[in-house]
Design an enzyme around this catalytic site. Structure first.
Site, PDB file in Angstrom:
ATOM      1  N   ASN A  93       0.825  -1.216   0.000  1.00  0.00           N
ATOM      2  CA  ASN A  93       0.000   0.000   0.000  1.00  0.00           C
ATOM      3  C   ASN A  93       0.853   1.257   0.000  1.00  0.00           C
ATOM      4  OD1 ASN A  93      -2.248  -1.620   0.086  1.00  0.00           O
ATOM      5  ND2 ASN A  93      -2.831  -1.109   2.174  1.00  0.00           N
ATOM      6  N   ARG A 133     -11.058  -4.810 -13.974  1.00  0.00           N
ATOM      7  CA  ARG A 133      -9.923  -5.634 -13.545  1.00  0.00           C
ATOM      8  C   ARG A 133     -10.405  -7.078 -13.574  1.00  0.00           C
ATOM      9  NH1 ARG A 133      -6.362  -1.949 -11.171  1.00  0.00           N
ATOM     10  NH2 ARG A 133      -7.329  -0.190 -10.096  1.00  0.00           N
ATOM     11  N   ARG A 191      -5.688   1.351 -13.154  1.00  0.00           N
ATOM     12  CA  ARG A 191      -4.310   1.558 -12.713  1.00  0.00           C
ATOM     13  C   ARG A 191      -3.627   0.260 -12.293  1.00  0.00           C
ATOM     14  NH1 ARG A 191      -4.467   5.783  -8.583  1.00  0.00           N
ATOM     15  NH2 ARG A 191      -4.391   7.273 -10.302  1.00  0.00           N
ATOM     16  N   HIS A 216     -16.058   2.397 -15.090  1.00  0.00           N
ATOM     17  CA  HIS A 216     -15.874   1.696 -13.815  1.00  0.00           C
ATOM     18  C   HIS A 216     -17.111   0.891 -13.439  1.00  0.00           C
ATOM     19  CE1 HIS A 216     -15.050   1.631  -9.315  1.00  0.00           C
ATOM     20  NE2 HIS A 216     -13.888   1.247  -9.824  1.00  0.00           N
ATOM     21  N   TYR A 223     -12.389  -9.809  -1.416  1.00  0.00           N
ATOM     22  CA  TYR A 223     -13.074  -8.522  -1.261  1.00  0.00           C
ATOM     23  C   TYR A 223     -14.556  -8.769  -0.981  1.00  0.00           C
ATOM     24  CZ  TYR A 223      -9.105  -6.346  -3.802  1.00  0.00           C
ATOM     25  OH  TYR A 223      -7.870  -5.919  -4.222  1.00  0.00           O
ATOM     26  N   ARG A 272     -14.140   2.652   4.507  1.00  0.00           N
ATOM     27  CA  ARG A 272     -12.935   1.852   4.736  1.00  0.00           C
ATOM     28  C   ARG A 272     -11.663   2.698   4.738  1.00  0.00           C
ATOM     29  NH1 ARG A 272     -11.555  -1.218  -0.202  1.00  0.00           N
ATOM     30  NH2 ARG A 272      -9.998   0.400  -0.535  1.00  0.00           N
ATOM     31  N   HIS A 324     -15.281  -3.746   0.382  1.00  0.00           N
ATOM     32  CA  HIS A 324     -15.332  -3.139  -0.945  1.00  0.00           C
ATOM     33  C   HIS A 324     -16.750  -2.809  -1.396  1.00  0.00           C
ATOM     34  CE1 HIS A 324     -14.359  -3.073  -5.413  1.00  0.00           C
ATOM     35  NE2 HIS A 324     -13.378  -2.354  -4.916  1.00  0.00           N
TER      36      HIS A 324
END
Length: 741
Positions: free
Chosen positions: A100, A431, A461, A491, A524, A620, A648
């Site tokens: 992270n 993704r 990304r 997205h 997630y 979160r 998530h």
């Protein structure tokens, strides 16, 4: 959730909770009643009169987003100290902190540095300039990186050794181990490394982002008579960073490991024959890894991104990590070479690339030191039906991953690919990976003559390369591949299936809060809605038409749609709740998302709090809203849940004067999601499913094991059970939804 003892306790606690004021999970989703929590107080609790003079644009009402992001990373690090987690999972949290922080420096810190370089005085809602924020980041990050290595060296490594896992330092190698290490170095390492001496004909090399390197001090003359000085020794990325010793060389009952850096330190002189190595010190440079593609200058997005991917490896430096025993003159030399400031230097007591220790977790067979495995559950409607399309005709299906399986989503696509009556499939991919069950099914569908259209977001990304690969694979199979909208990342998580039934076309859809990725669906928390509701499916069809065509979307009935209607409607729903509170009616908002940074949404929540609306926010990560301010935000509570699974889900719940509305979304409460991305937000029209999600939210609100409460000064306080029964939301949901043994 964690070890066996913790799981046994959880079952007992859940049974005890079942004797009190507890709701049951939806019978349509599980075979038998399961204890569920429904103990959250709601309603108006006025504590102070609202401040009518308050300027909601006042910078003091907002936290800085980058510093809030850093606080989330610190909460992840805290998990390494929590003995409720199994030992190897504590190590995993420590390594996730490293990963992270890498991204934090590559993107967030790089952005601040670029802002300073461009003399950009722009500030966010908090009013702080880039230099002020960067200085505070440096102070906080240095403290917690030091703390991270202390946790590793003083707690985790000793604890692992007591459980038969040892990391061997050079000074503790046995004679047989030293001989094996030398042979490994000679045959596996030396043939692939290329030392670079520093002199006028060998200038300082251009080093790849986050690569492991060594700066070496040399004495004596080389083969050409040149006096020794400095050399750089890069460690190829093809080499593992942690190497398992053969069992025959390990102490009985132990798994033993050696770091690549230790091997290279021990045998550096082998690389510089005839010269003496006075010192060898590891270092790693983190570079700016953000990618910028100007939509006005790009005619081929895929080609432009391929060029940017190469440039990412050599962006400007933002952080330098060096071994803590590196002499000051050498670290100063490196700082100067990379055009950094003294505050960008991090001295570390251990390997500079801790994230690569993740490989150890994949090689160890120690289930006693990791979370107990579980089998994700399946709703009754899925288990009892041979066809998912048929099950969807009978009613909406809601899955809560990872507690419930992601496989039905993959099976739905596979079934559609093989069904001769299915004419067309449309899918968004953000993704997913080039070789996944989702992509395989889309390839099969295209090969079977279906009209397959896939909207791939190439700019996800750090997944750009994978997305370029899967785009090529789909195109080769005959699918129509669209790269979305140039200035807006796609997205939204949508699937649309067109099937001919009894001479008419019928639509089916999947909408989700997370990505179409089999692996992350096990890690997630996300919601998946599988629906044949004609109105919702028609809305999904219209959004796809807009993405693939150039026209405006026709009237969308139920879905909220960014960048068009989502932000405006969410603000309206918050204001509607405030209007009910002003009338003296019960008013309650629950928002669960990853980040809350968009100023207008924050201001709407402030106004709702002033009106008397109880606002429970489960955020979160980043949160720029300042809770608990008298007269402004004292009716707002913000908590962050950090546990085994990455939270998530994005859910917005409004009491709506007794006519509750529950929405799931792909969007966070951020400006980029609301204004610069294509997002969807979908209502749960089935009242049972909506009530079930509300109970899930309430479970998070009573968590006292993994919940961190945001204070008005920006600090987070971990909630402790005290004399109350321990309640872990993730354990409770695992108990409620996962399959029984």
């Amino acid at each position: 959730m964690e070890d066996a003892q913790r799981d046994d306790t959880t079952a007992t606690e859940a049974d005890d909770l079942g004797k009190s004021d507890v709701s049951l999970s939806d019978d349509s989703q599980t075979d038998s009643p399961v204890p569920r929590l429904n103990q959250t107080g709601t309603g108006i609790k006025p504590k102070a009169l609202p401040d009518p003079q308050a300027d909601l644009n006042d910078p003091s009402l907002y936290f800085n987003r980058e510093l809030s992001h850093l606080q989330f990373n610190i909460r992840v690090l805290e998990q390494a100290l929590d003995e409720a987690h199994p030992l190897l999972n504590r190590l995993m949290f420590l390594l996730i902190f490293s990963s992270n922080m890498d991204e934090f420096f590559e993107i967030r810190v790089a952005g601040l540095k670029n802002q300073i370089m461009m003399a950009d005085d722009g500030t966010g809602a908090d009013g702080r300039g880039a230099r002020s924020v960067l200085d505070e980041i440096s102070s906080v990050a240095h403290d917690h990186v030091d703390r991270q290595y202390r946790i590793l060296n003083e707690q985790l490594i000793p604890a692992m050794e007591t459980r038969g896992i040892r990391f061997r330092r050079r000074t503790t190698w046995t004679k047989a181990q030293r001989e094996w290490v030398y042979e490994y170095f000679r045959t596996e390492i030396e043939p692939v490394i290329s030392p670079i001496g520093l002199d006028p004909s060998h200038p300082f090399p251009r080093l790849v982002n986050k690569s492991l390197n060594f700066i070496v001090e040399l004495e004596g003359k080389d083969a050409f008579g040149r006096e020794g000085g400095l050399a750089i020794l890069p460690a190829p990325r093809s080499l593992p960073r942690v190497i398992a010793l053969p069992k025959t060389l390990c102490e009985d009952g132990f798994d033993e490991y050696v770091f690549l850096s230790s091997m290279m330190h021990a045998h550096a002189e082998e690389v510089f024959p005839g010269m003496k190595v006075k010192g060898c010190y590891q270092f790693r440079l983190t570079r700016n890894a953000d990618m910028t593609v100007d939509p006005e200058e790009v005619s081929d997005l895929a080609s432009a991104l391929r060029g940017e991917l190469l440039a990412r490896r050599y962006g400007s430096g933002v952080r330098l990590e060096v071994a803590d025993n590196c002499p000051e003159e050498l670290s100063d030399f490196l700082v100067k070479q990379f055009q950094l400031e003294s505050g960008d230097l991090y001295r570390v007591n251990g390997p500079v690339n801790l994230t690569r220790m993740m490989s150890v977790l994949g090689t160890l067979d120690r289930p006693d030191l990791m979370y107990r495995p579980f089998t994700p559950g399946l709703p009754k409607s899925v288990r009892k039906s041979e066809s998912l399309l048929q099950a969807m005709q009978e009613g909406d299906i809601l899955l809560h991953h990872p507690f419930q399986s992601f496989v039905p989503v993959e099976d739905l696509l596979r079934e559609a690919a093989l069904d001769p009556d299915v004419l067309a499939i449309k899918q968004t991919l953000y993704r997913t990976g080039a070789d996944s069950p989702i992509v395989n099914a889309l390839v099969e569908a295209a090969s079977n003559g279906k009209e397959v259209t896939v909207v791939i977001e190439l700019r996800a990304r750090f997944d750009e390369a994978d997305n370029l690969a899967l785009a090529s694979r789909l195109q080769e199979a005959g699918a129509i591949v669209i790269y979305g909208v140039m200035a807006y990342k796609t997205h939204a998580k949508m699937m649309h299936i067109v099937r001919r039934e009894k001479g008419e076309l019928r639509y089916y859809a999947h909408l989700g809060t997370g990505n179409y990725h089999s692996k992350t669906a096990k890690l997630y928390t996300d919601y998946s809605l599988m629906t044949a509701n004609p109105v919702l499916c028609e809305d999904v069809h219209k959004v796809f038409q807009q993405l693939s065509g150039m026209g405006r979307a026709r009237h969308i009935e139920k879905l909220l749609h960014a960048p068009f209607t989502l932000h405006e409607r969410v603000v309206e729903m918050i204001e509607r709740e405030a209007a009910y509170a002003k009338k003296g009616n019960r008013a309650h908002i629950i928002v669960k998302c990853n980040s809350l940074t968009e100023p207008k949404l924050i201001q709407a929540l402030y106004r709702a709090s002033q009106a008397g609306v109880e606002c429970d926010l489960i955020i979160r990560g980043m949160c720029c809203l300042r809770p608990g301010l008298p007269g402004i935000s004292e009716n707002i509570r913000v908590r962050s849940i950090i546990g085994r699974f990455l939270e998530h889900t994005r859910v917005y719940h409004f009491h709506n004067d007794g006519k509750p509305e529950t929405w799931c979304s792909s969007a966070d409460f951020m400006a980029r999601n609301m204004f610069h991305r294509v997002e969807t937000c979908f209502p749960l029209l089935d009242k049972k499913l909506a009530a079930r999600v509300r109970k899930d939210l309430e479970t998070y609100l009573v968590d006292n094991c993994q919940s961190w409460l945001l204070q008005s000064d920006g600090t987070y306080t971990k909630q402790e059970p005290g004399d109350a029964a321990p309640i872990s939301a993730q354990e409770t949901l695992l108990y409620a939804y996962a399959a029984r043994a």
